[in-house]
Enzyme design. Structure first.
Site: not given
Length: 404
Positions: A125-126, A128, A164, A247, A391
């Site tokens: 997964q790309g 961040s 990851s 997710e 948060e």
């Protein structure tokens, strides 16, 4: 939601156990579990499941899945966790798969779904980027459309981080900015990219658990065919919200937490402190009881969120964020209690659980448990950060509850 026991659920559990006992090779059981197992194990396990017509346990029947109910899925995960089978590819099964089922074209499904079912293609997964983690909509990786006689394509330039298993993956699903002139959420698109495409560079990141599962990924003039765009240009943010809710619902990792609690109970009855077993010490017994109660509550929470998601209830998005907070905080509490229960063994730094032990070094008591738990405790320090920090989740909850 009705939490009364399903009379047919025990028969299903026995069916799963029978499958695990009779049709799963011995060397695919009793393995350490992580976010994703070793590549060869993931691929072999996927083939075994597909031969049983269980290649997509989490998908509806109309998409080629099992069509199992939420309680059946939880039983399947629990039994596989207890047997120590490899993981499936979580990025393909729980993130990309639902996106493809909902948004992909028939041609895209025909190209990619058989490879997922057959265990021939692993995904990463790309999302961040440096400076665009919690504020994902601020991402800067660009994809410029180029019309050409040899086929229209996007040229991708930018960087992703904390990716990851990028070093082991065949393809990546990627968020890119296709229009910098509009509101930041409206200019994002969703691409599928072959990791062997020229211009992609993967660099490892060693995480706090001293393992290599994270990476930086660089894109330098990477050509991606237009046919690899999922949905329409600018639809990426809506697709992302759909994906991230899935997710959040999976980060509770209920089967793994149940296995940790089982190990913690075993330690409580075998480990001693000051001559007493840990379970005989009131402060530890109280901690164990509280963790067990939280885990049971989390199990009901997981069923509730998954059921609401299946029914397309908009409140599932709020509860998904709540589940992400409660599930990841409980992961940290249980893993910390495990290390505490291990005593001196919990303070020893062991190698990655996937690495083979040095045969020249004698096994110490509890080393097999300690070597995984110490690493897991370190790994779970990040669980309240990845997938959207606690948060950020609390901000999402506040905003969405205001509009409900």
């Amino acid at each position: 939601m009705d939490f009364q026991p399903d009379s047919g659920l025990e028969a299903f559990r026995q069916e799963v156990r029978q499958f695990l006992q009779t049709k799963v090779p011995a060397d695919l059981k009793g393995l350490p579990r992580s976010t994703r197992s070793r590549c060869e194990e993931v691929m072999r396990w996927q083939k075994v499941l597909n031969a049983q017509s269980w290649g997509a346990p989490y998908w509806a029947k109309e998409h080629g899945g099992t069509g199992w109910s939420v309680p059946q899925i939880l039983v399947f995960d629990e039994e596989c966790g207890a047997a120590g089978t490899p993981s499936q590819d979580p990025f393909a099964q729980k993130l990309l798969g639902p996106v493809m089922n909902a948004f992909a074209s028939p041609e895209q499904k025909a190209e990619h779904m058989p490879a997922i079912f057959n265990g021939q293609r692993l995904w990463c997964q790309g999302f961040s980027e440096p400076g665009s983690g919690s504020d994902l909509a601020s991402l800067k990786t660009r994809a410029e459309l180029v019309k050409s006689v040899d086929g229209d394509h996007y040229v991708v330039n930018g960087q992703k981080i904390w990716t990851s298993y990028a070093h082991e993956s065949d393809w990546i699903f990627l968020l890119v900015r296709t229009n910098p002139e509009v509101k930041k959420q409206a200019g994002i698109s969703f691409l599928l990219v072959d990791m062997k495409t020229p211009g992609i560079t993967v660099r490892p990141i060693r995480s706090i658990d001293d393992a290599h599962h994270l990476n930086e990924v660089f894109f330098d003039d990477v050509r991606v065919p237009v046919k690899n765009l999922v949905g329409a240009e600018g639809q990426g943010w809506n697709i992302t919200k759909f994906l991230l809710n899935n997710e959040h619902a999976t980060t509770a990792d209920l089967p793994v937490q149940k296995r940790y609690m089982q190990q913690l109970r075993q330690l409580a009855t075998t480990q001693r402190m000051g001559g007493d077993r840990l379970i005989e010490r009131p402060e530890f017994a109280l901690k164990l009881a509280r963790l067990d109660a939280e885990l049971q509550a989390l199990g009901m929470f997981v069923q509730r969120v998954a059921k609401m998601e299946q029914e397309h209830n908009p409140a599932s998005h709020v509860l998904g964020s709540m589940l992400k907070i409660r599930g990841t905080e409980l992961q940290q509490k249980i893993s910390e209690a495990m290390v505490e229960a291990l005593g001196d063994y919990g303070a020893v730094a062991y190698p990655d659980p996937h690495e083979d032990l040095d045969p020249a070094q004698p096994l110490l008591p509890l080393q097999e448990v300690a070597r995984s738990m110490a690493n897991n405790m370190f790994f779970h320090r990040a669980s309240t950060i990845y997938g959207g920090t606690s948060e950020v989740q609390r901000s999402i909850i506040a905003k969405m509850l205001f509009h409900l």
